[in-house]
Scaffold this motif. Structure first.
Motif, mmCIF file in Angstrom:
data_model
loop_
_atom_site.group_PDB
_atom_site.id
_atom_site.type_symbol
_atom_site.label_atom_id
_atom_site.label_comp_id
_atom_site.label_asym_id
_atom_site.label_seq_id
_atom_site.Cartn_x
_atom_site.Cartn_y
_atom_site.Cartn_z
ATOM 1 N N PHE A 11 0.834 -1.205 0.000
ATOM 2 C CA PHE A 11 0.000 0.000 0.000
ATOM 3 C C PHE A 11 0.870 1.258 0.000
ATOM 4 N N ARG A 12 1.908 1.226 0.826
ATOM 5 C CA ARG A 12 2.761 2.406 0.975
ATOM 6 C C ARG A 12 3.514 2.723 -0.319
ATOM 7 N N GLU A 13 4.025 1.690 -0.969
ATOM 8 C CA GLU A 13 4.890 1.902 -2.125
ATOM 9 C C GLU A 13 4.121 2.056 -3.437
ATOM 10 N N PHE A 14 2.966 1.421 -3.552
ATOM 11 C CA PHE A 14 2.275 1.385 -4.849
ATOM 12 C C PHE A 14 0.886 2.030 -4.839
ATOM 13 N N GLY A 15 0.387 2.354 -3.655
ATOM 14 C CA GLY A 15 -0.998 2.797 -3.538
ATOM 15 C C GLY A 15 -1.288 4.138 -4.176
ATOM 16 N N ASP A 16 -0.265 4.929 -4.490
ATOM 17 C CA ASP A 16 -0.507 6.191 -5.188
ATOM 18 C C ASP A 16 -0.955 5.969 -6.623
ATOM 19 N N ARG A 17 -0.708 4.756 -7.168
ATOM 20 C CA ARG A 17 -1.100 4.438 -8.548
ATOM 21 C C ARG A 17 -2.024 3.236 -8.640
ATOM 22 N N VAL A 18 -2.169 2.500 -7.555
ATOM 23 C CA VAL A 18 -3.020 1.304 -7.536
ATOM 24 C C VAL A 18 -4.228 1.581 -6.657
ATOM 25 N N SER A 19 -5.422 1.383 -7.217
ATOM 26 C CA SER A 19 -6.647 1.622 -6.445
ATOM 27 C C SER A 19 -7.526 0.383 -6.332
ATOM 28 N N GLN A 20 -7.089 -0.738 -6.904
ATOM 29 C CA GLN A 20 -7.839 -1.989 -6.816
ATOM 30 C C GLN A 20 -6.922 -3.058 -6.230
ATOM 31 N N TRP A 21 -7.283 -3.585 -5.075
ATOM 32 C CA TRP A 21 -6.457 -4.560 -4.368
ATOM 33 C C TRP A 21 -7.274 -5.811 -4.063
ATOM 34 N N THR A 22 -6.714 -6.967 -4.373
ATOM 35 C CA THR A 22 -7.239 -8.244 -3.902
ATOM 36 C C THR A 22 -6.229 -8.804 -2.913
ATOM 37 N N THR A 23 -6.653 -9.091 -1.701
ATOM 38 C CA THR A 23 -5.689 -9.505 -0.674
ATOM 39 C C THR A 23 -5.121 -10.889 -0.941
ATOM 40 N N ILE A 24 -6.010 -11.881 -1.105
ATOM 41 C CA ILE A 24 -5.600 -13.287 -1.182
ATOM 42 C C ILE A 24 -6.431 -13.977 -2.255
ATOM 43 N N VAL A 25 -5.786 -14.781 -3.060
ATOM 44 C CA VAL A 25 -6.477 -15.572 -4.078
ATOM 45 C C VAL A 25 -6.820 -16.956 -3.523
ATOM 46 N N GLU A 26 -8.073 -17.329 -3.642
ATOM 47 C CA GLU A 26 -8.555 -18.688 -3.388
ATOM 48 C C GLU A 26 -8.166 -19.270 -2.018
ATOM 49 N N PRO A 27 -8.537 -18.624 -0.925
ATOM 50 C CA PRO A 27 -8.242 -19.222 0.379
ATOM 51 C C PRO A 27 -8.882 -20.599 0.548
ATOM 52 N N ASN A 28 -10.034 -20.827 -0.080
ATOM 53 C CA ASN A 28 -10.647 -22.162 0.027
ATOM 54 C C ASN A 28 -9.815 -23.211 -0.679
ATOM 55 N N VAL A 29 -9.223 -22.880 -1.822
ATOM 56 C CA VAL A 29 -8.349 -23.829 -2.521
ATOM 57 C C VAL A 29 -7.043 -24.036 -1.764
ATOM 58 N N ILE A 30 -6.485 -22.954 -1.232
ATOM 59 C CA ILE A 30 -5.260 -23.098 -0.434
ATOM 60 C C ILE A 30 -5.492 -24.099 0.696
ATOM 61 N N ALA A 31 -6.592 -23.939 1.403
ATOM 62 C CA ALA A 31 -6.874 -24.831 2.525
ATOM 63 C C ALA A 31 -7.052 -26.269 2.074
ATOM 64 N N MET A 32 -7.806 -26.482 0.999
ATOM 65 C CA MET A 32 -8.089 -27.842 0.540
ATOM 66 C C MET A 32 -6.868 -28.491 -0.097
ATOM 67 N N HIS A 70 -6.594 -11.624 6.030
ATOM 68 C CA HIS A 70 -7.306 -10.733 5.116
ATOM 69 C C HIS A 70 -7.973 -9.591 5.875
ATOM 70 N N ALA A 71 -8.702 -9.923 6.931
ATOM 71 C CA ALA A 71 -9.425 -8.899 7.681
ATOM 72 C C ALA A 71 -8.470 -7.880 8.300
ATOM 73 N N SER A 72 -7.316 -8.349 8.762
ATOM 74 C CA SER A 72 -6.328 -7.447 9.335
ATOM 75 C C SER A 72 -5.815 -6.460 8.292
ATOM 76 N N VAL A 73 -5.581 -6.963 7.075
ATOM 77 C CA VAL A 73 -5.086 -6.106 6.000
ATOM 78 C C VAL A 73 -6.137 -5.083 5.586
ATOM 79 N N VAL A 74 -7.385 -5.509 5.508
ATOM 80 C CA VAL A 74 -8.457 -4.570 5.144
ATOM 81 C C VAL A 74 -8.592 -3.486 6.206
ATOM 82 N N SER A 75 -8.517 -3.874 7.463
ATOM 83 C CA SER A 75 -8.586 -2.893 8.542
ATOM 84 C C SER A 75 -7.460 -1.882 8.433
ATOM 85 N N LEU A 76 -6.253 -2.374 8.150
ATOM 86 C CA LEU A 76 -5.107 -1.478 7.963
ATOM 87 C C LEU A 76 -5.360 -0.503 6.817
#
Length: 484
Positions: free
Chosen positions: A143-164, A206-212
């Motif tokens: 966020f600090r380094e790229f957020g001046d040009r990036v406005s769309q963030w996905t935290t984690i891809v496929e947590p359900n697949v990672i778990a399985m 994920h929730a911690s990152v969104v809160s931040l």
């Protein structure tokens, strides 16, 4: 307004895996040990690390308005925590600047399956609660380094697949599972508990990152942040009461496992009833932090499954995630049950995407949705003249539009993938790209497939007929990639 976009994943497209300070991720360790069926690695992959300027120009020529890529944790923060790698930082800044120069919106994924090996070795990665702190610090750097040009963030891809896949079947690194459940001969793991622990820590991270982001960056950067979920549409194999119940149970376990905490602050009631003490609990504070921790939901969708009740055969202990479902899956209505949740070949069922979108609309309050992966490649003998991919994309885009007409809150669509990449499931044995990459060529030559030309026409509003009805006008001749 609906935007049509494209995406690639860092571990499969970037390459330069051991260059300029980058350290190994789980996938580097796994592939270098011969984990892939074709013994391939992503060490070079599509080499976008060196060819990003060429690729961005190709994106602009194709007509993309957005490009979604992931940040390699091991490249930006090589030890998983601590100082930023200057050369890794320079690469992502250069890529983002190049996209912005051409008017292409960066849509950044913070984590795409590639955990730094150092964190896995130290405390078990996603099984350790310390991952919440380390992942939040990594996201903070992004966020600090790229957020001046990036406005769309996905935290984690496929947590359900990672778990399985990583902690039940053991088919993804760190390859943890336990008998008799795993698809591999895992040496460590517990399939009965670890999938639930990993998913819980993924949600908390994920929730911690969104809160931040919301407290520290959003007012200044005015961005949006969400989480990605892998989806199948689930059909009952028959209209029997048991199969209908098994189908709803499957949707609760596959989608609800992630979506219910995000929307309601807790796991689905059926999961709590079946999994019991093996399912971690949210504290009141954690529940409040997870609930509502998204501005949009990302959906990865390729295909559908048919569900048959298996409750009579699944009442013995111990049980893993698959056994907890009390269901069997087939990838065709008359097919053989797969025994796994990640297919190696996929049926084409465009209407399943509409069903998923309408289900999310009805079950979870119609949140904004980006279809972040959809594409064709598994089990194909791909050619430049890829009529099947054109028809696949046409069908699924049409299904998405039908969902929108029925009120689904879809905001964007990404094809998997812009280029042929190193695929997590099959290495270089399957190709999903709109552009062919010659992996035998040291320069990784790019060449547009028929689908790239069709998609470009579609984006530029030139396509006047349905896909497959006027494809010869593209002027391509069918040639096998093996002959390039």
């Amino acid at each position: 307004m609906l935007s049509i976009q494209d995406r690639d994943a860092n571990p499969g497209v970037e390459g330069a895996a051991a260059k300029d300070g980058r350290t190994p991720s789980l996938w580097d360790t796994y592939t270098r040990a011969g984990g892939m069926l074709d013994n391939s690695t992503g060490d070079v992959a599509s080499d976008q690390y060196h060819k990003y300027k060429e690729d961005v120009k190709l994106m602009a020529d194709t007509g993309l308005d957005s490009y979604r890529f992931s940040i390699s944790w091991s490249r930006l923060i090589p030890n998983g925590r601590g100082p930023i790698n200057p050369k890794g930082l320079a690469y992502y800044n250069n890529l983002i600047d190049e996209l912005v120069k051409y008017g292409i919106k960066p849509h950044v994924t913070i984590y795409h399956l590639d955990l730094p090996q150092a964190l896995e070795d130290e405390y078990g990665g996603w099984l350790g609660r310390k991952i919440v702190e380390d992942f939040t610090a990594f996201a903070d750097a992004c966020f600090r380094e790229f957020g001046d040009r990036v406005s769309q963030w996905t935290t984690i891809v496929e947590p359900n697949v990672i778990a399985m896949a990583s902690y039940d079947s053991g088919s993804f690194p760190p390859n943890r599972c336990s008998k008799p459940f795993g698809l591999l001969n895992c040496t460590v793991g517990d399939s009965t508990t670890e999938p639930y622990v990993a998913a819980h820590n993924l949600l908390l991270s994920h929730a911690s990152v969104v809160s931040l982001y919301r407290t520290k960056y959003r007012a200044m950067q005015n961005g949006r942040i969400g989480l990605n979920v892998y989806s199948f549409w689930c059909y009952p194999l028959t209209n029997s009461t048991l199969d209908l119940q098994a189908t709803q149970r499957s949707l609760d376990f596959l989608l609800g496992w992630i979506m219910s905490p995000l929307v309601f602050g807790d796991y689905p009631k059926i999961m709590k009833k079946i999994v019991r003490s093996r399912l971690p609990s949210f504290t009141k504070e954690q529940s409040e932090q997870v609930k509502g921790s998204f501005d949009f939901i990302g959906i990865n969708h390729y295909s559908s499954v048919w569900v048959e009740d298996n409750s009579n055969a699944s009442k013995t202990a111990p049980r893993d995630f698959n056994a907890d479902l009390f269901a069997k899956f087939s990838f065709s209505k008359n097919g053989t049950p797969s025994g796994q949740l990640i297919p190696t070949d996929i049926p084409i069922d465009p209407v399943g995407l509409q069903h998923v979108l309408e289900y999310i609309r009805d079950a979870y309050g119609n949140p904004p949705v980006y279809i972040e992966e959809n594409g064709y490649g598994l089990g194909t003998n791909d050619t430049i003249y890829d009529v099947e991919r054109v028809n696949y994309l046409s069908g699924f885009i049409g299904s998405m539009l039908d969902g929108i007409r029925k009120g689904a809150n879809v905001k964007g669509y990404f094809v998997w993938s812009f280029l042929d990449v190193f695929e997590f499931l099959a290495g270089f044995q399957s190709r999903f790209g709109l552009h062919y990459v010659d992996f035998k060529d040291e320069n990784r030559r790019r060449q547009p497939k028929l689908s790239a030309l069709w998609y470009s026409d579609f984006l530029k509003k030139k396509t006047k007929k349905k896909a497959g009805t006027d494809i010869t006008r593209m002027g391509l001749h069918e040639r096998s990639h093996s002959q390039q």
